[in-house]
Design a protein around this motif. Structure first.
Motif, PDB file in Angstrom:
ATOM      1  N   ARG A 285       0.823  -1.210   0.000  1.00 49.24           N
ATOM      2  CA  ARG A 285       0.000   0.000   0.000  1.00 49.24           C
ATOM      3  C   ARG A 285       0.857   1.260   0.000  1.00 49.24           C
ATOM      4  O   ARG A 285       0.648   2.174  -0.798  1.00 49.24           O
ATOM      5  CB  ARG A 285      -0.909   0.003   1.232  1.00 49.24           C
ATOM      6  CG  ARG A 285      -1.872   1.185   1.316  1.00 49.24           C
ATOM      7  CD  ARG A 285      -2.348   1.405   2.736  1.00 49.24           C
ATOM      8  NE  ARG A 285      -1.248   1.840   3.596  1.00 49.24           N
ATOM      9  CZ  ARG A 285      -1.371   2.004   4.906  1.00 49.24           C
ATOM     10  NH1 ARG A 285      -2.510   1.731   5.516  1.00 49.24           N
ATOM     11  NH2 ARG A 285      -0.335   2.420   5.637  1.00 49.24           N
ATOM     12  N   ASP A 286       1.842   1.316   0.922  1.00 49.19           N
ATOM     13  CA  ASP A 286       2.653   2.523   1.057  1.00 49.19           C
ATOM     14  C   ASP A 286       3.490   2.791  -0.186  1.00 49.19           C
ATOM     15  O   ASP A 286       3.637   3.948  -0.612  1.00 49.19           O
ATOM     16  CB  ASP A 286       3.559   2.423   2.287  1.00 49.19           C
ATOM     17  CG  ASP A 286       2.784   2.441   3.591  1.00 49.19           C
ATOM     18  OD1 ASP A 286       1.579   2.753   3.561  1.00 49.19           O
ATOM     19  OD2 ASP A 286       3.378   2.113   4.634  1.00 49.19           O
ATOM     20  N   LEU A 287       4.045   1.735  -0.782  1.00 45.21           N
ATOM     21  CA  LEU A 287       4.842   1.922  -1.991  1.00 45.21           C
ATOM     22  C   LEU A 287       3.965   2.373  -3.153  1.00 45.21           C
ATOM     23  O   LEU A 287       4.359   3.244  -3.938  1.00 45.21           O
ATOM     24  CB  LEU A 287       5.569   0.625  -2.343  1.00 45.21           C
ATOM     25  CG  LEU A 287       6.537   0.699  -3.537  1.00 45.21           C
ATOM     26  CD1 LEU A 287       7.587   1.777  -3.321  1.00 45.21           C
ATOM     27  CD2 LEU A 287       7.205  -0.654  -3.778  1.00 45.21           C
ATOM     28  N   THR A 288       2.774   1.813  -3.253  1.00 41.07           N
ATOM     29  CA  THR A 288       1.844   2.241  -4.296  1.00 41.07           C
ATOM     30  C   THR A 288       1.496   3.713  -4.140  1.00 41.07           C
ATOM     31  O   THR A 288       1.530   4.488  -5.111  1.00 41.07           O
ATOM     32  CB  THR A 288       0.554   1.392  -4.252  1.00 41.07           C
ATOM     33  OG1 THR A 288       0.881   0.021  -4.441  1.00 41.07           O
ATOM     34  CG2 THR A 288      -0.415   1.834  -5.337  1.00 41.07           C
ATOM     35  N   MET A 289       1.154   4.118  -2.908  1.00 41.74           N
ATOM     36  CA  MET A 289       0.789   5.517  -2.665  1.00 41.74           C
ATOM     37  C   MET A 289       1.957   6.450  -2.947  1.00 41.74           C
ATOM     38  O   MET A 289       1.778   7.549  -3.488  1.00 41.74           O
ATOM     39  CB  MET A 289       0.290   5.671  -1.228  1.00 41.74           C
ATOM     40  CG  MET A 289      -1.020   4.951  -0.958  1.00 41.74           C
ATOM     41  SD  MET A 289      -1.538   4.965   0.784  1.00 41.74           S
ATOM     42  CE  MET A 289      -2.009   6.676   0.992  1.00 41.74           C
ATOM     43  N   ASP A 290       3.161   6.020  -2.605  1.00 42.06           N
ATOM     44  CA  ASP A 290       4.345   6.842  -2.860  1.00 42.06           C
ATOM     45  C   ASP A 290       4.564   7.033  -4.362  1.00 42.06           C
ATOM     46  O   ASP A 290       4.824   8.157  -4.822  1.00 42.06           O
ATOM     47  CB  ASP A 290       5.571   6.188  -2.230  1.00 42.06           C
ATOM     48  CG  ASP A 290       6.834   6.990  -2.456  1.00 42.06           C
ATOM     49  OD1 ASP A 290       6.972   8.064  -1.831  1.00 42.06           O
ATOM     50  OD2 ASP A 290       7.679   6.560  -3.264  1.00 42.06           O
ATOM     51  N   LYS A 291       4.445   5.946  -5.143  1.00 40.93           N
ATOM     52  CA  LYS A 291       4.663   6.050  -6.587  1.00 40.93           C
ATOM     53  C   LYS A 291       3.565   6.873  -7.255  1.00 40.93           C
ATOM     54  O   LYS A 291       3.832   7.624  -8.200  1.00 40.93           O
ATOM     55  CB  LYS A 291       4.739   4.659  -7.211  1.00 40.93           C
ATOM     56  CG  LYS A 291       5.951   3.845  -6.759  1.00 40.93           C
ATOM     57  CD  LYS A 291       7.258   4.563  -7.045  1.00 40.93           C
ATOM     58  CE  LYS A 291       8.458   3.763  -6.586  1.00 40.93           C
ATOM     59  NZ  LYS A 291       9.743   4.506  -6.796  1.00 40.93           N
TER      60      LYS A 291
END
Length: 338
Positions: A285-291
């Motif tokens: 989730r966090d990596l998706t939101m960051d990208k």
């Protein structure tokens, strides 16, 4: 923090209704299930509440969300932070923050003051009839605590919190908000810290501050700062090993990398109220939101990066995480950055 308790969702929308806004229309605009309005136990996700908070800031042009007699215009908090950023320590930082809010004729007065051998970060609402459920007191203390953690890049734990009113019906959420012992019917509304709190230094750069302010209130729903927890160590380890796409080791491999047994790893994660399965979801989730927020990668490439075989799978997962599609989330971020 997990999902936002029902109390804060309903009281924020009640304040909006007092100002002539329509809660059902707000929920519809933010893709929040309207049925939650009639459910006193309903919660919303962090992202949904963050979107609601931002929506009300803009619609009311009031950072205090209608809980004071005099509105606090949008941008007041950001301007105060920019002026106080160069302070040499928190004693001066909060003095500058308080002075600015006094200059703009705010009903909310905040201060950092010595109490015995401790430091009290205090707040007073001089228009209490506008906030009989103490929302402003709670959320401003919550905000300023997280501001302290972010500016110092430390996880600062209060010794305890105290409030100058009787214990309210929703008091069970106070420990979730402040993560410390709670006391009611005291002299002040304050978070109490060790005396060295006043000597901590704001270390964030100007560019970091601008990025931080542009992301509000998203980053305030967790306590920022350095974290030595096992959860954070695992996240760092996995992200370092994941160059072109996320790679999750088995639990045995992870335990070996951390120089402990699988049983010990499981026990330590349980002690932090989490699990490896849950951590993998958070990392995705966090990596998706960051990208989505910080890159121009297309949705299909992000899906591959975080371990989904197709965009549709990422769309379903992201909708479950945030209540939004990846496209909607990116659109909101781009809109807020303008």
């Amino acid at each position: 923090m997990s999902d936002i308790p029902a109390h804060y969702f309903h009281i924020a929308l009640h304040s909006a209704k007092r100002k002539g806004l329509r809660p059902a229309a707000i929920c519809k605009a933010l893709n929040i299930d309207v049925a939650k309005l009639d459910d006193p136990t309903s919660t919303v996700t962090n992202q949904e509440f963050s979107n609601l908070w931002r929506y009300l800031w803009d619609a009311m042009d009031d950072e205090f969300l209608g809980f004071t007699q005099r509105p606090c215009k949008r941008g007041t908090f950001a301007t105060a932070c920019k002026l106080a950023r160069r302070s040499t320590n928190f004693a001066h930082f909060f003095k500058e923050m308080t002075r600015f809010y006094t200059l703009v004729d705010s009903d909310i007065i905040m201060s950092l003051e010595a109490v015995d051998d401790k430091q009290a970060l205090s707040v007073v609402n001089h228009a209490p009839s506008y906030d009989i459920q103490h929302f402003s007191i709670e959320y401003i203390l919550f905000y300023w605590h997280r501001l302290s953690c972010w500016f110092s890049n430390q996880k600062i734990k209060p010794l305890y919190a105290e409030f100058a009113y009787p214990e309210p019906a929703h008091s069970e959420v106070y420990k979730l908000l402040f993560q410390c012992p709670i006391h009611f019917n005291r002299e002040r509304n304050a978070l109490i810290f060790n005396d060295n709190f006043k000597d901590l230094q704001p270390i964030r750069s100007r560019s970091e501050l601008y990025d931080f302010l542009n992301s509000l209130p998203d980053d305030f729903l967790s306590i920022p700062g350095k974290d030595s927890s096992l959860e954070t160590r695992i996240k760092i380890l996995i992200l370092k090993q994941s160059r072109e796409h996320l790679k999750f080791p088995t639990l045995e491999q992870l335990a070996d990398s951390l120089h402990m047994s699988r049983t010990s790893l499981g026990r330590k994660l349980a002690a932090e109220n989490t699990s490896y399965r849950h951590l993998k979801e958070l990392i995705r989730r966090d990596l998706t939101m960051d990208k989505l927020s910080r890159s121009n990668m297309n949705i299909a490439d992000i899906a591959q990066l975080v371990g989904f075989s197709e965009s549709a799978s990422l769309n379903r997962a992201f909708k479950n995480w945030t209540g939004l599609t990846p496209q909607q989330f990116r659109g909101q971020k781009n809109s807020n950055a303008k």
